[in-house]
Design an enzyme around this catalytic site. Structure first.
Site, PDB file in Angstrom:
ATOM      1  N   ASP A   1     -11.513   2.148   3.836  1.00 20.91           N
ATOM      2  CA  ASP A   1     -11.849   0.723   3.692  1.00 20.91           C
ATOM      3  C   ASP A   1     -13.362   0.539   3.522  1.00 20.91           C
ATOM      4  OD1 ASP A   1      -9.907  -1.203   3.504  1.00 20.91           O
ATOM      5  OD2 ASP A   1      -9.522  -1.309   5.666  1.00 20.91           O
TER       6      ASP A   1
ATOM      7  N   LYS B   1       0.845  -1.200   0.000  1.00 20.39           N
ATOM      8  CA  LYS B   1       0.000   0.000   0.000  1.00 20.39           C
ATOM      9  C   LYS B   1       0.882   1.252   0.000  1.00 20.39           C
ATOM     10  CE  LYS B   1      -3.782  -2.437   2.131  1.00 20.39           C
ATOM     11  NZ  LYS B   1      -4.414  -2.941   3.337  1.00 20.39           N
TER      12      LYS B   1
ATOM     13  N   GLN C   1      -5.019  -1.807   9.570  1.00 24.01           N
ATOM     14  CA  GLN C   1      -4.812  -3.124   8.964  1.00 24.01           C
ATOM     15  C   GLN C   1      -5.348  -4.229   9.880  1.00 24.01           C
ATOM     16  OE1 GLN C   1      -3.432  -3.685   5.779  1.00 24.01           O
ATOM     17  NE2 GLN C   1      -4.180  -5.741   6.173  1.00 24.01           N
TER      18      GLN C   1
END
Ligand code: NAP
Length: 286
Positions: free
Chosen positions: A118, A51, A95
């Site tokens: 997200d 990322k 994460q």
């Protein structure tokens, strides 16, 4: 025919790179993604590194906040709150998975919905259900881009989504519904799965079982989107679909690796840019 997610993802990232270059040339603020990584999970470290690299490639600012496995829930909440308040941060990604002593839901619900790249916050989930303009989870969004790229019109088509997770199955089913498909969601308790799948014009396989779907599950000429990331008996990466068995029956199929997977990071960057524009508009009272 293969749907080349690697190529499509590269194209989307190049478009983002140009857009960010334009912002730079106009002297505007540059979008920023902050990723929070707790502990030393190997897979998570790799995802986070990728990322970070992708942000660098498109010219987006990014930072990775690495925290000790033993961090308390309270301390982690403070980190998220600081990121919520940081004017320079447009996207926050925590994460997963988090260590077991931390309530994932509590942390995810704390992220400012405007920075929730997200798309897991209940506000964004509600917006997705209602068909409103929120931040949409990256993997499902990536699949819709893949269908667009092959000019596939979902109107009136039968879509079978196998897997009902909050991050893949449910959101992709809603996205297909909004595109006027007739959608069925199947899961581990579904009976007669093969005959159900055989009806599908579009089969979305998201169960996490290596090579589970063979030709008995596929209608001739179907589009097969394989979300699974698994290891086969030789420890080689493979999807939920038995690619070799299915590739001649399906009209289109996403390979693993190189299909759905590469789209996820591209969509994360697109979500960060979207969050940036929405926040800038709000600041400017537009
Ligand atoms: P998950 O949370 O484990 O959910 C799996 C789903 O599959 C559940 O709904 C489960 O049913 C269903 N299922 C399991 N075995 C089944 C069977 N034999 N028949 C029918 N349904 C079955 O998984 P996930 O997070 O959605 O991930 C699914 C796969 O996609 C994994 O391989 C994951 O690594 C991969 N993934 C890839 C990306 C990407 O970027 N490409 C992103 C996310 C996930 P129940 O609900 O009844 O238990």
């Amino acid at each position: 025919m293969n749907i080349d997610g690697k190529l499509i993802s590269a194209k989307r990232k190049d478009a983002l790179k140009q857009e960010i270059e334009k912002l730079k040339n106009e002297g505007k603020r540059i979008p920023k993604l902050s990723v929070v990584l707790v502990g030393n999970n190997q897979a998570s470290q790799t995802y986070v590194r990728n990322k970070d690299k992708a942000c660098a490639y498109v010219g987006m600012l990014s930072d990775v906040i690495r925290l000790d496995e033993q961090i308390s829930e309270e301390e982690l909440m403070q980190v998220v709150q600081q990121l919520n308040q940081d004017e320079q941060v447009d996207g926050i990604l925590v994460q997963l998975p988090l260590p077991s002593h931390i309530h994932e839901e509590k942390i995810l619900n704390l992220i400012d919905p405007q920075k929730d790249v997200d798309g897991f916050h209940p506000i964004n989930v509600a917006k997705l259900v209602l068909g409103q303009n929120g931040l949409v989870p990256c993997t499902p969004q990536g699949m819709m881009v893949l269908l667009d790229e092959i000019n596939y019109d979902l109107t009136g088509k039968e879509v079978v989504v196998v897997g009902r997770s909050n991050i893949v199955g449910k959101p992709v089913a809603l996205l297909c519904l909004h595109k006027h498909a007739t959608v069925t969601i199947a899961h581990s308790r579904t009976m007669n799965l093969a005959s159900l799948c055989q009806r599908a014009d579009v089969l979305i396989a998201a169960i996490g079982k290596p090579k589970f779907f063979n030709r008995d599950y596929i209608k001739k000429g179907a589009v097969v989107l394989d979300v699974g990331i698994n290891r086969d008996e030789n420890n080689k990466l493979c999807g939920d679909v038995d690619y070799e068995d299915v590739k001649d029956i399906a009209a289109y199929i996403t390979p693993v690796p190189g299909g759905v997977g590469p789209m996820t990071i591209a969509m994360l960057l697109e979500n960060t840019l979207k969050a940036y524009y929405q926040r800038e508009e709000k600041k400017n009272g537009i």
